[in-house]
Design an enzyme around this catalytic site. Structure first.
Site, PDB file in Angstrom:
ATOM      1  N   SER A 143      -9.355   7.191   3.208  1.00  6.89           N
ATOM      2  CA  SER A 143     -10.320   6.184   1.941  1.00  6.89           C
ATOM      3  C   SER A 143     -10.905   7.112   1.429  1.00  6.89           C
ATOM      4  O   SER A 143     -11.580   7.991   2.187  1.00  6.89           O
ATOM      5  CB  SER A 143     -10.700   5.160   3.295  1.00  6.89           C
ATOM      6  N   TYR A 156     -15.273   3.701  11.437  1.00  8.74           N
ATOM      7  CA  TYR A 156     -14.325   4.054  10.459  1.00  8.74           C
ATOM      8  C   TYR A 156     -14.595   4.860   9.416  1.00  8.74           C
ATOM      9  O   TYR A 156     -13.438   5.485   9.529  1.00  8.74           O
ATOM     10  CB  TYR A 156     -14.510   2.614   9.523  1.00  8.74           C
TER      11      TYR A 156
HETATM   12  N1  NAP Z   1      -8.625  -2.843   1.582  1.00 12.78           N
HETATM   13  C1  NAP Z   1      -9.418  -1.170   1.013  1.00 12.78           C
HETATM   14  O1  NAP Z   1     -10.282  -1.327   0.161  1.00 12.78           O
HETATM   15  C2  NAP Z   1      -9.233   0.198   1.286  1.00 12.78           C
HETATM   16  C3  NAP Z   1      -9.785   1.377   0.623  1.00 12.78           C
HETATM   17  C4  NAP Z   1      -9.149   2.611   1.459  1.00 12.78           C
HETATM   18  C5  NAP Z   1      -8.461   2.427   2.258  1.00 12.78           C
HETATM   19  N2  NAP Z   1      -7.346   1.482   3.174  1.00 12.78           N
HETATM   20  C6  NAP Z   1      -6.980   1.877   4.383  1.00 12.78           C
HETATM   21  O2  NAP Z   1      -5.415   1.414   3.688  1.00 12.78           O
HETATM   22  C7  NAP Z   1      -4.841   1.069   5.082  1.00 12.78           C
HETATM   23  C8  NAP Z   1      -3.983  -0.691   5.026  1.00 12.78           C
HETATM   24  O3  NAP Z   1      -5.613  -1.377   4.927  1.00 12.78           O
HETATM   25  P1  NAP Z   1      -5.289  -2.427   3.991  1.00 12.78           P
HETATM   26  O4  NAP Z   1      -6.445  -2.457   3.038  1.00 12.78           O
HETATM   27  O5  NAP Z   1      -3.894  -3.085   3.580  1.00 12.78           O
HETATM   28  O6  NAP Z   1      -5.841  -3.379   5.419  1.00 12.78           O
HETATM   29  P2  NAP Z   1      -4.910  -5.031   5.827  1.00 12.78           P
HETATM   30  O7  NAP Z   1      -4.047  -5.484   4.749  1.00 12.78           O
HETATM   31  O8  NAP Z   1      -5.452  -5.149   7.072  1.00 12.78           O
HETATM   32  O9  NAP Z   1      -3.298  -4.352   6.365  1.00 12.78           O
HETATM   33  C9  NAP Z   1      -3.324  -4.064   8.095  1.00 12.78           C
HETATM   34  C10 NAP Z   1      -2.046  -3.182   8.471  1.00 12.78           C
HETATM   35  O10 NAP Z   1      -1.826  -3.078   9.427  1.00 12.78           O
HETATM   36  C11 NAP Z   1      -1.581  -3.201  10.445  1.00 12.78           C
HETATM   37  N3  NAP Z   1      -1.509  -3.160  11.721  1.00 12.78           N
HETATM   38  C12 NAP Z   1      -3.158  -3.032  12.434  1.00 12.78           C
HETATM   39  N4  NAP Z   1      -3.210  -2.987  13.906  1.00 12.78           N
HETATM   40  C13 NAP Z   1      -2.213  -2.845  13.695  1.00 12.78           C
HETATM   41  C14 NAP Z   1      -1.221  -2.709  15.032  1.00 12.78           C
HETATM   42  N5  NAP Z   1      -1.968  -2.819  16.015  1.00 12.78           N
HETATM   43  N6  NAP Z   1      -0.134  -2.102  15.189  1.00 12.78           N
HETATM   44  C15 NAP Z   1       0.709  -2.129  14.157  1.00 12.78           C
HETATM   45  N7  NAP Z   1       0.612  -2.559  12.252  1.00 12.78           N
HETATM   46  C16 NAP Z   1      -1.538  -2.225  12.669  1.00 12.78           C
HETATM   47  C17 NAP Z   1      -1.609  -4.849   9.914  1.00 12.78           C
HETATM   48  O11 NAP Z   1      -0.261  -5.165  10.179  1.00 12.78           O
HETATM   49  P3  NAP Z   1       0.118  -6.696  11.223  1.00 12.78           P
HETATM   50  O12 NAP Z   1      -1.782  -7.449  11.787  1.00 12.78           O
HETATM   51  O13 NAP Z   1       1.028  -7.437  11.134  1.00 12.78           O
HETATM   52  O14 NAP Z   1      -0.054  -5.572  12.738  1.00 12.78           O
HETATM   53  C18 NAP Z   1      -1.366  -4.733   8.518  1.00 12.78           C
HETATM   54  O15 NAP Z   1       0.372  -4.331   7.837  1.00 12.78           O
HETATM   55  C19 NAP Z   1      -5.468   1.378   5.970  1.00 12.78           C
HETATM   56  O16 NAP Z   1      -5.540   3.215   6.699  1.00 12.78           O
HETATM   57  C20 NAP Z   1      -7.372   1.460   5.731  1.00 12.78           C
HETATM   58  O17 NAP Z   1      -8.083   2.196   6.477  1.00 12.78           O
HETATM   59  C21 NAP Z   1      -7.651  -0.071   2.974  1.00 12.78           C
END
Ligand code: NAP
Length: 275
Positions: A143, A156
């Site tokens: 991130s 985080y």
């Molecule tokens: N959105 C942003 O603004 C942003 C910015 C920078 C970086 N990121 C990074 O991008 C990545 C994806 O984030 P996102 O925004 O797409 O978040 P999201 O929509 O909340 O998706 C998170 C994913 O992680 C899975 N997950 C969560 N807990 C888990 C567990 N205990 N075991 C297995 N899978 C798990 C969830 O699936 P289940 O709930 O089905 O398990 C879901 O598929 C993360 O690493 C986040 O830190 C996000």
């Protein structure tokens, strides 16, 4: 160029958000997939769609990456199914939001377990096999939060700093081999990242589809670092590296205060995200 056509990619956190978009984009580029997350139904639906739309093989592997033996079980499951992973995408992640001392402690621990420990464990297990085979790829989703301390997202941002440092070090260790390693640093992206809290995303978040496509383009080009979101993300990360740490912490804290992160609650208002 790294070729996606015909390889097998394991994507964690593939049930929604950036992980789902990465899975769709990988399928579009011809990669077979192993989809990992807890939500089996969502994974099965995505798998069915990708098989029919792109003709790729898609396996669903439902797993809770918070389990301490998750990586071991995944490796055993892959072996039982006769699957070899060519590209590992460590995308699953979560983050606690709010003042560290006034919010529950547990979400902080869970995010370290998921963002750091599970990522390292899968990298070690699947990366060792890649090195033995002499080829492969590891793509860690970090991130822009990795580049400075972030008040009100303290653990985080620290977890993503770990991913940045770990990935850079591993990439150097593997220089000269055909195992390629990259960290992607999205900025705010329009996903369900904040669904567990009242925190909301500011306007201008990138779409997960754009983040996914640019991440894969950068990986294919052999970059060791990617800023797949908005254009300003790379510049902001660079500026953070130049300023004194206390100054960047103050700026990031002011930013998150303006976003209301100093007073979040568990109640969900509107699904939104930043990371
Ligand atoms: N959105 C942003 O603004 C942003 C910015 C920078 C970086 N990121 C990074 O991008 C990545 C994806 O984030 P996102 O925004 O797409 O978040 P999201 O929509 O909340 O998706 C998170 C994913 O992680 C899975 N997950 C969560 N807990 C888990 C567990 N205990 N075991 C297995 N899978 C798990 C969830 O699936 P289940 O709930 O089905 O398990 C879901 O598929 C993360 O690493 C986040 O830190 C996000």
């Amino acid at each position: 160029m790294f070729e996606y056509e015909g390889i097998t990619t394991l994507v964690t956190g593939a049930s929604k958000g950036i992980g789902e978009a990465l899975a769709v984009e990988l399928a579009r580029r011809g990669s077979h997939l192993v989809l990992v997350a807890r939500s089996e139904k969502a994974l099965e639906e995505l798998a069915a769609r990708l098989r029919s739309e792109h003709g790729v093989r898609v396996e669903v592997l439902s797993a809770d990456l918070l389990a301490t033996d998750a990586a071991e079980r995944i490796e055993a499951d892959l072996e039982a199914r006769g699957l070899q992973v060519d590209l590992l995408v460590n995308n699953a992640g979560m983050g606690a939001v709010g003042p560290f001392l006034s919010r529950p402690f547990e979400p902080n621990v869970r995010s370290i377990q998921l963002n750091v420990v599970a990522l390292m464990a899968l990298t070690h297990r699947l990366g060792t096999a890649m090195l033995a085979r002499g080829r492969g790829g590891i793509l860690n989703v970090a991130s822009v939060a990795a580049f400075q301390p972030m008040p009100f997202q303290a653990s985080y941002a620290a977890s993503k700093s770990f991913v940045l440092s770990f990935t850079e070090a591993l990439a150097e260790e593997l220089r000269g081999t055909d195992v390629r390693v990259m960290a992607a640093h999205p900025g705010a992206t329009d996903t369900g990242f904040f669904d567990a809290s009242s925190a909301e995303m500011h306007a201008g978040a990138a779409t997960p589809e754009k983040v996914a496509a640019r991440t894969l383009d950068d990986f294919a080009r052999g970059r060791s670092i990617s800023f797949p979101g908005n254009r300003s993300d790379r510049a902001l990360a660079f500026v953070s590296r130049l300023l004194p740490r206390a100054r960047t912490a103050r700026i990031a804290g002011d930013f998150n205060r303006r976003a209301g992160f100093h007073q979040v609650s568990d109640a969900k208002a509107i699904p939104a995200s930043t990371g």
